[in-house]
Design a protein around this motif. Structure first.
Motif, PDB file in Angstrom:
ATOM      1  N   VAL A 185       0.830  -1.208   0.000  1.00 16.94           N
ATOM      2  CA  VAL A 185       0.000   0.000   0.000  1.00 16.94           C
ATOM      3  C   VAL A 185       0.863   1.256   0.000  1.00 16.94           C
ATOM      4  N   LEU A 186       1.927   1.275   0.833  1.00 15.62           N
ATOM      5  CA  LEU A 186       2.825   2.431   0.896  1.00 15.62           C
ATOM      6  C   LEU A 186       3.526   2.661  -0.436  1.00 15.62           C
ATOM      7  N   ALA A 187       3.927   1.553  -1.110  1.00 16.67           N
ATOM      8  CA  ALA A 187       4.617   1.672  -2.395  1.00 16.67           C
ATOM      9  C   ALA A 187       3.702   2.315  -3.434  1.00 16.67           C
ATOM     10  N   ASN A 188       2.445   1.860  -3.497  1.00 17.21           N
ATOM     11  CA  ASN A 188       1.492   2.449  -4.434  1.00 17.21           C
ATOM     12  C   ASN A 188       1.190   3.902  -4.085  1.00 17.21           C
ATOM     13  N   GLU A 189       1.070   4.173  -2.790  1.00 17.59           N
ATOM     14  CA  GLU A 189       0.806   5.539  -2.353  1.00 17.59           C
ATOM     15  C   GLU A 189       1.986   6.441  -2.662  1.00 17.59           C
ATOM     16  N   LYS A 190       3.204   5.903  -2.525  1.00 15.14           N
ATOM     17  CA  LYS A 190       4.407   6.676  -2.812  1.00 15.14           C
ATOM     18  C   LYS A 190       4.401   7.179  -4.251  1.00 15.14           C
ATOM     19  N   ASP A 191       4.110   6.310  -5.202  1.00 13.55           N
ATOM     20  CA  ASP A 191       4.121   6.704  -6.610  1.00 13.55           C
ATOM     21  C   ASP A 191       3.103   7.809  -6.882  1.00 13.55           C
ATOM     22  N   ALA A 192       1.928   7.680  -6.294  1.00 11.64           N
ATOM     23  CA  ALA A 192       0.894   8.695  -6.494  1.00 11.64           C
ATOM     24  C   ALA A 192       1.311  10.034  -5.898  1.00 11.64           C
ATOM     25  N   LEU A 193       1.934   9.997  -4.729  1.00  8.35           N
ATOM     26  CA  LEU A 193       2.372  11.229  -4.071  1.00  8.35           C
ATOM     27  C   LEU A 193       3.525  11.881  -4.828  1.00  8.35           C
ATOM     28  N   LEU A 194       4.469  11.072  -5.315  1.00  7.59           N
ATOM     29  CA  LEU A 194       5.585  11.616  -6.080  1.00  7.59           C
ATOM     30  C   LEU A 194       5.086  12.261  -7.369  1.00  7.59           C
ATOM     31  N   ASP A 195       4.113  11.633  -8.015  1.00  6.55           N
ATOM     32  CA  ASP A 195       3.515  12.224  -9.219  1.00  6.55           C
ATOM     33  C   ASP A 195       2.921  13.593  -8.902  1.00  6.55           C
ATOM     34  N   LYS A 196       2.272  13.691  -7.739  1.00  2.00           N
ATOM     35  CA  LYS A 196       1.657  14.954  -7.335  1.00  2.00           C
ATOM     36  C   LYS A 196       2.712  16.019  -7.079  1.00  2.00           C
ATOM     37  N   ILE A 197       3.779  15.649  -6.383  1.00  2.00           N
ATOM     38  CA  ILE A 197       4.861  16.603  -6.102  1.00  2.00           C
ATOM     39  C   ILE A 197       5.463  17.115  -7.406  1.00  2.00           C
ATOM     40  N   ILE A 198       5.752  16.195  -8.335  1.00  9.71           N
ATOM     41  CA  ILE A 198       6.362  16.573  -9.611  1.00  9.71           C
ATOM     42  C   ILE A 198       5.453  17.516 -10.384  1.00  9.71           C
ATOM     43  N   SER A 199       4.146  17.223 -10.406  1.00 10.63           N
ATOM     44  CA  SER A 199       3.202  18.075 -11.148  1.00 10.63           C
ATOM     45  C   SER A 199       3.112  19.470 -10.539  1.00 10.63           C
ATOM     46  N   VAL A 200       3.224  19.555  -9.223  1.00  5.48           N
ATOM     47  CA  VAL A 200       3.186  20.855  -8.552  1.00  5.48           C
ATOM     48  C   VAL A 200       4.428  21.673  -8.871  1.00  5.48           C
ATOM     49  N   TYR A 201       5.580  21.005  -8.987  1.00  2.00           N
ATOM     50  CA  TYR A 201       6.838  21.710  -9.205  1.00  2.00           C
ATOM     51  C   TYR A 201       7.107  22.016 -10.675  1.00  2.00           C
ATOM     52  N   GLY A 202       6.383  21.357 -11.593  1.00  2.00           N
ATOM     53  CA  GLY A 202       6.598  21.786 -12.971  1.00  2.00           C
ATOM     54  C   GLY A 202       6.399  20.769 -14.075  1.00  2.00           C
ATOM     55  N   THR A 203       5.917  19.595 -13.843  1.00  2.00           N
ATOM     56  CA  THR A 203       5.699  18.520 -14.809  1.00  2.00           C
ATOM     57  C   THR A 203       7.012  17.840 -15.186  1.00  2.00           C
ATOM     58  N   GLN A 204       6.934  16.544 -15.464  1.00  2.59           N
ATOM     59  CA  GLN A 204       8.112  15.745 -15.800  1.00  2.59           C
ATOM     60  C   GLN A 204       8.811  16.291 -17.047  1.00  2.59           C
ATOM     61  N   GLU A 205       8.043  16.636 -18.068  1.00  3.84           N
ATOM     62  CA  GLU A 205       8.621  17.118 -19.326  1.00  3.84           C
ATOM     63  C   GLU A 205       9.406  18.411 -19.119  1.00  3.84           C
ATOM     64  N   ARG A 206       8.843  19.332 -18.348  1.00  2.00           N
ATOM     65  CA  ARG A 206       9.525  20.622 -18.106  1.00  2.00           C
ATOM     66  C   ARG A 206      10.802  20.411 -17.315  1.00  2.00           C
ATOM     67  N   LEU A 207      10.764  19.576 -16.298  1.00  3.77           N
ATOM     68  CA  LEU A 207      11.939  19.340 -15.466  1.00  3.77           C
ATOM     69  C   LEU A 207      13.043  18.629 -16.238  1.00  3.77           C
ATOM     70  N   ASP A 208      12.674  17.722 -17.145  1.00  3.05           N
ATOM     71  CA  ASP A 208      13.666  16.990 -17.938  1.00  3.05           C
ATOM     72  C   ASP A 208      14.479  17.919 -18.833  1.00  3.05           C
ATOM     73  N   LYS A 209      13.866  19.012 -19.282  1.00  2.00           N
ATOM     74  CA  LYS A 209      14.547  19.925 -20.200  1.00  2.00           C
ATOM     75  C   LYS A 209      15.591  20.792 -19.500  1.00  2.00           C
ATOM     76  N   ILE A 210      15.435  20.987 -18.204  1.00  2.00           N
ATOM     77  CA  ILE A 210      16.334  21.881 -17.471  1.00  2.00           C
ATOM     78  C   ILE A 210      17.636  21.155 -17.120  1.00  2.00           C
ATOM     79  N   LYS A 211      18.743  21.698 -17.559  1.00  2.00           N
ATOM     80  CA  LYS A 211      20.058  21.115 -17.261  1.00  2.00           C
ATOM     81  C   LYS A 211      20.804  21.898 -16.185  1.00  2.00           C
TER      82      LYS A 211
END
Length: 241
Positions: free
Chosen positions: A19-45
């Motif tokens: 349950v924690l593992a599944n919850e972790k992925d959902a929470l990490l997705d939320k954090i990433i979306s709040v900070y700028g989306t995976q695509e946007r963060l990948d472009k920044i070097k």
């Protein structure tokens, strides 16, 4: 009955971890979306940040510039009122303080800071290194999501995430090298979205629970490439001229 009890305990433990593992992925997705989306963060070097800094030990205020290239190159320069320049510099492998190479726990702290300075990008690309510990309630009845990053060196970093905003409120880095132990707490404030990326514009730092200073970020520039000369110690730059 004892065997049944043991079986039930193991089942609940394994189910809880699942349950924690599944919850972790959902929470990490939320954090990433709040900070700028995976695509946007990948472009920044790289990131260049400028502003002001206060160092409690010297009771000094001055200018601040931090140059960072993912995943582990970092240059920090401070110039105070007495014109004396202070700098902590890492080229990804070695750490320099005022042109002197540093070893031990301070070196480890700087290397980990370089690796995780842009935490949202680090989270997006290093999910397997992150462990979710669940939600806790602090002494003042504030709830936090708690994550841990474990590094190959044995050091760890704890992330304290606000469940309502999914902002990273603080990080605590634990470094254990021989008898030399250090704990670095960084508390983040004044969040602002800049060029599609959420940035905390104020950082308070505490070493082994003692307040050591504050950084105020006033200007942020994201870059696809950073000049490698930015990460060489001043003495090394002089030798190459």
């Amino acid at each position: 009955m004892k065997k049944n009890g043991l079986f039930l305990f193991l089942f609940l433990f394994i189910f809880g971890q699942f349950v924690l593992a599944n919850e972790k992925d959902a929470l990490l997705d939320k954090i990433i979306s709040v900070y700028g989306t995976q695509e946007r963060l990948d472009k920044i070097k790289g990131v260049i940040q400028e502003g002001s800094a206060y160092v409690r030990l010297e009771n000094a205020k001055g200018s601040f510039k931090r140059v960072y290239e993912y995943p582990s190159k970092l240059s920090i320069n401070r110039v105070f009122q007495n014109i004396q320049a202070k700098s902590n510099i890492t080229n990804g492998k070695e750490v320099w303080l005022n042109n002197e190479e540093v070893v031990g726990s301070f070196e480890e702290l700087m290397l980990l800071k370089a690796k995780t300075l842009f935490l949202a990008k680090y989270i997006a690309q290093n999910r397997n290194d992150i462990e979710y510990k669940g939600k806790i309630t602090s002494e003042n009845d504030t709830e936090w999501h708690i994550f841990f990053i474990k590094f190959p060196s044995g050091s760890e970093m704890m992330l304290q995430v606000d469940p309502s905003t999914f902002y990273i409120a603080s990080t605590i880095t634990y470094v254990h090298q021989f008898v030399d132990k250090k704990t670095l707490l960084t508390v983040y404030e004044d969040y602002e979205k800049i060029d599609g990326v959420l940035i905390a514009k104020k950082e308070h730092e505490y070493m082994n629970k003692y307040y050591i200073g504050t950084i105020n970020i006033e200007k942020v520039q994201f870059a696809e490439k950073v000049d490698s000369a930015s990460f060489a110690p001043v003495a090394v730059k002089a030798q190459k001229k």
